[in-house]
Design an enzyme around this catalytic site. Structure first.
Site, PDB file in Angstrom:
ATOM      1  N   GLY A  10      -4.257 -16.204  -2.385  1.00 21.58           N
ATOM      2  CA  GLY A  10      -3.893 -15.470  -3.602  1.00 21.58           C
ATOM      3  C   GLY A  10      -3.068 -16.318  -4.562  1.00 21.58           C
ATOM      4  N   ARG A  14       3.300 -14.136 -10.430  1.00 22.41           N
ATOM      5  CA  ARG A  14       4.656 -13.717 -10.795  1.00 22.41           C
ATOM      6  C   ARG A  14       5.744 -14.725 -10.410  1.00 22.41           C
ATOM      7  NH1 ARG A  14       5.339  -8.037  -8.348  1.00 22.41           N
ATOM      8  NH2 ARG A  14       3.444  -8.530  -7.170  1.00 22.41           N
ATOM      9  N   GLU A 153      -5.945   2.779  -0.088  1.00 25.31           N
ATOM     10  CA  GLU A 153      -5.333   1.910  -1.096  1.00 25.31           C
ATOM     11  C   GLU A 153      -4.739   2.759  -2.225  1.00 25.31           C
ATOM     12  OE1 GLU A 153      -4.945  -1.535  -0.805  1.00 25.31           O
ATOM     13  OE2 GLU A 153      -5.541  -0.870   1.192  1.00 25.31           O
ATOM     14  N   ALA A 378      40.945 -50.932   0.777  1.00 24.74           N
ATOM     15  CA  ALA A 378      40.637 -50.028  -0.336  1.00 24.74           C
ATOM     16  C   ALA A 378      39.939 -50.787  -1.451  1.00 24.74           C
ATOM     17  CB  ALA A 378      41.918 -49.391  -0.850  1.00 24.74           C
TER      18      ALA A 378
HETATM   19  C1  UD1 Z   1      -3.306  -5.518   0.928  1.00 24.62           C
HETATM   20  C2  UD1 Z   1      -3.860  -4.319   1.686  1.00 24.62           C
HETATM   21  C3  UD1 Z   1      -2.888  -3.146   1.568  1.00 24.62           C
HETATM   22  C4  UD1 Z   1      -1.533  -3.561   2.111  1.00 24.62           C
HETATM   23  C5  UD1 Z   1      -1.050  -4.797   1.404  1.00 24.62           C
HETATM   24  C6  UD1 Z   1       0.227  -5.298   2.028  1.00 24.62           C
HETATM   25  C7  UD1 Z   1      -6.248  -4.568   1.388  1.00 24.62           C
HETATM   26  C8  UD1 Z   1      -7.463  -4.068   0.730  1.00 24.62           C
HETATM   27  N1  UD1 Z   1      -5.126  -3.948   1.086  1.00 24.62           N
HETATM   28  O1  UD1 Z   1      -3.139  -5.176  -0.420  1.00 24.62           O
HETATM   29  O2  UD1 Z   1      -3.367  -2.049   2.297  1.00 24.62           O
HETATM   30  O3  UD1 Z   1      -0.588  -2.499   1.941  1.00 24.62           O
HETATM   31  O4  UD1 Z   1      -2.033  -5.859   1.492  1.00 24.62           O
HETATM   32  O5  UD1 Z   1       0.756  -6.325   1.271  1.00 24.62           O
HETATM   33  O6  UD1 Z   1      -6.323  -5.491   2.198  1.00 24.62           O
HETATM   34  N2  UD1 Z   1      -5.572 -12.808  -0.282  1.00 24.62           N
HETATM   35  C9  UD1 Z   1      -6.481 -13.829  -0.150  1.00 24.62           C
HETATM   36  N3  UD1 Z   1      -7.678 -13.726  -0.781  1.00 24.62           N
HETATM   37  C10 UD1 Z   1      -8.026 -12.652  -1.505  1.00 24.62           C
HETATM   38  C11 UD1 Z   1      -7.092 -11.606  -1.629  1.00 24.62           C
HETATM   39  C12 UD1 Z   1      -5.874 -11.706  -1.005  1.00 24.62           C
HETATM   40  O7  UD1 Z   1      -6.208 -14.827   0.507  1.00 24.62           O
HETATM   41  O8  UD1 Z   1      -9.141 -12.650  -2.035  1.00 24.62           O
HETATM   42  C13 UD1 Z   1      -4.284 -12.918   0.400  1.00 24.62           C
HETATM   43  C14 UD1 Z   1      -3.135 -13.008  -0.578  1.00 24.62           C
HETATM   44  O9  UD1 Z   1      -2.795 -14.361  -0.838  1.00 24.62           O
HETATM   45  C15 UD1 Z   1      -2.010 -12.301   0.164  1.00 24.62           C
HETATM   46  C16 UD1 Z   1      -2.748 -11.296   1.031  1.00 24.62           C
HETATM   47  O10 UD1 Z   1      -4.076 -11.745   1.134  1.00 24.62           O
HETATM   48  O11 UD1 Z   1      -1.291 -13.173   0.994  1.00 24.62           O
HETATM   49  C17 UD1 Z   1      -2.697  -9.887   0.469  1.00 24.62           C
HETATM   50  O12 UD1 Z   1      -3.230  -9.875  -0.815  1.00 24.62           O
HETATM   51  P1  UD1 Z   1      -2.711  -8.851  -1.918  1.00 24.62           P
HETATM   52  O13 UD1 Z   1      -3.616  -8.948  -3.091  1.00 24.62           O
HETATM   53  O14 UD1 Z   1      -1.278  -9.009  -2.097  1.00 24.62           O
HETATM   54  O15 UD1 Z   1      -2.903  -7.474  -1.143  1.00 24.62           O
HETATM   55  P2  UD1 Z   1      -3.593  -6.169  -1.620  1.00 24.62           P
HETATM   56  O16 UD1 Z   1      -5.072  -6.368  -1.579  1.00 24.62           O
HETATM   57  O17 UD1 Z   1      -3.001  -5.704  -2.862  1.00 24.62           O
END
Ligand code: UD1
Ligand code: CA
Length: 478
Positions: A10, A14, A153, A378
């Site tokens: 990800g 931010r 979600e 010194a």
């Molecule tokens: C996800 C969960 C949600 C949970 C939340 C906790 C899903 C659909 N939802 O939310 O239920 O409460 O995490 O934080 O899984 N990442 C990737 N590749 C991607 C997308 C994400 O590597 O394509 C990684 C991100 O870097 C991060 C983690 O997965 O470390 C979670 O991604 P993020 O987008 O924050 O989580 P959500 O999908 O919003």
């Protein structure tokens, strides 16, 4: 058998940073570093890190860590990310999913979760906690028997479901079926993302049990998405680290103001004064004292050493019984052997001070060997640099270097030799000799008195003591 997949593709917009989010440090270790460490501590047979944003930097930073990388070129959701790791997995062990940005999860939590997963013979176990307000997270919908029925979600949650306080941390344990089930997950949802949470329904359709493993301390599961959350994580981690040191026999006079990175080790009965910062690969032995506002980085400090306040160590080595500071600076390659004393405003770089040598005040010792029990007066400077290259100074055992001397390298002072104070030494000084390299003193009789006398008027206005002395002199001479 356990294999671990860490999702770290990800973007982390931010953070507003050139550095990929998961490389931001919390108490000296990158966030991803904690996930990798926890996976190793769990005894993972294999650790797959899914990279995407900033993949080159992330992969470079972890090149030597023994993990394998799976690239996710487009971030199409957590299931899509997991799928990239599948080709690296064996298909016959449980799989733990972690994120690269949740550094606060404890090892015990993961161990307990694994135990519960095995005991319940669950297909899938979700790590959860309660929050007063779980907005933004997936919510845990439990059935009458306590099993998890659904994860909803935020975007899909009904007003009733939004009130659920139990949230999905995103940490899961899967049995090997996950490798095939994830292939069936589609992206027909509000975000057009491949949701890893959809795997829950697939497990249930097969008749597998899905457990929710709930912990009390929700802060363990919080991710750091911006610098404010990063600082919060740092604070929590710092408290934990400090508590751990105190419980294992280290006195922290003021834990609130003591910064000890996760990578530092400290022996029993050591005492750390307020404001100290201990970083990197630093190792302190037993009975070490670290004075207030000292900074010690990547250094080895043996048993019984005293580092006085406001002293800075970087890549230095201090042997038992030695002491440094206050206000000393030991730079890379500084080695203080047993019972060496380095005092205030002494800088040591790439120099070895042999047993019992002393440099008490105001010195620069660079690219040098200082023999046993040498006394460095010194203000002594080793002039190691001629604008082009660096050169070495060697001082033999027991030598005495008079104050305010400059030793112009390359130069050697023999054992037991003396250097007269204020010398500029450009030639070797043989063993047992005295090197004098300064102008000779000449006293001019009565010169000063006559000078004052000529300016009698001014002296009487400005310098009462001198004026009285002058008058006494003329009374004596008349
Ligand atoms: C996800 C969960 C949600 C949970 C939340 C906790 C899903 C659909 N939802 O939310 O239920 O409460 O995490 O934080 O899984 N990442 C990737 N590749 C991607 C997308 C994400 O590597 O394509 C990684 C991100 O870097 C991060 C983690 O997965 O470390 C979670 O991604 P993020 O987008 O924050 O989580 P959500 O999908 O919003
Ligand atoms: Ca998302």
């Amino acid at each position: 058998m356990l294999e671990v997949v860490i999702l770290a593709a990800g973007q982390g917009t931010r953070m507003k940073s050139k550095l990929p989010k998961v490389l931001h440090p919390v108490c000296g270790r990158s966030m991803l570093g904690y996930s990798v460490l926890r996976a190793q501590e769990m005894g993972a047979q294999k650790i797959v890190v899914v990279t995407g944003h900033g993949a080159d930097k992330v992969e470079e930073a972890f090149a030597a860590s023994g993990v394998v990388f799976a690239r996710q070129d487009q971030q199409l959701g957590t299931a899509h990310a997991f799928k990239q790791a599948v080709p690296h997995l064996s298909g016959n062990s449980d799989v733990l999913v972690l994120y690269g940005d949740t550094p606060l999860i404890r090892l015990e939590t993961l161990q307990n979760m694994h135990r519960s997963h095995e005991t319940a013979q669950a297909g899938m176990t979700v790590l959860t906690a309660d929050l007063h307000d779980a907005t933004g997270y997936g919510r845990i919908v439990r059935g009458p028997d306590g099993a998890v029925e659904r994860i909803v979600e935020e975007k899909a949650a009904s007003p009733e479901e939004k009130k659920i306080r139990e949230f999905n941390s995103g940490v899961y344990l899967f049995n090997p079926r996950a490798l095939e089930l994830v292939e069936q997950i589609g992206n027909s949802n509000a975000a057009n993302e491949y949701y890893l949470t959809d795997i829950l329904e697939l497990y249930r359709q097969e008749g597998a049990r899905v457990e929710g493993f709930k912990i009390q301390d929700a802060s363990e599961l919080s991710g750091s998405n911006d610098r404010v959350q990063l600082a919060e994580a740092d604070l929590i981690m710092r408290r934990r680290i400090n508590e751990q040191h105190m419980r294992s026999g280290v006195t922290l006079v003021d834990p609130q103001s003591t910064y000890i990175e996760d990578t530092v080790r400290i022996g029993r009965d050591s005492l750390i004064e307020p404001g100290a910062v201990l970083k990197g690969k630093t190792v302190l032995g037993e009975d070490v004292r670290v004075g207030a506002y000292s900074v010690i980085e990547d250094s080895v400090v043996q048993d019984g050493v005293t580092i006085k306040s406001h002293t800075v160590l970087e890549g230095a080595e201090v042997h038992s019984g030695a002491d440094a500071g206050p206000f000393a600076r030991l730079r890379p390659g500084a080695v203080l052997e047993k019972d060496v004393h380095v005092g205030n405003f002494v800088e040591v770089k790439n120099a070895r001070l042999l047993e019992g040598a002393k440099a008490g005040h105001l010195s620069y010792l660079g690219d040098a060997t200082v023999g046993r029990e040498v006394n460095v007066g010194a203000g002594t400077i080793t002039a190691n640099y001629n604008g082009i290259g660096k050169f070495k100074t060697v001082i033999g055992d027991g030598a005495f270097i008079g104050s305010n001397s400059v030793l112009v390298a390359p130069v050697e002072v023999g054992a037991g030799a003396m250097i007269a104070a204020g010398s500029v030494v450009t030639q070797d000084v043989p063993e047992g000799s005295l090197g004098v390299a300064r102008g000779r003193q000449r006293n001019i009789d009565d010169y000063a008195r006559r000078f004052w006398e000529q300016h009698h008027e001014k002296v009487s206005q400005k310098h009462a003591v001198l004026h009285a002395w002058l008058q006494a002199q003329s009374a004596k001479n008349s």
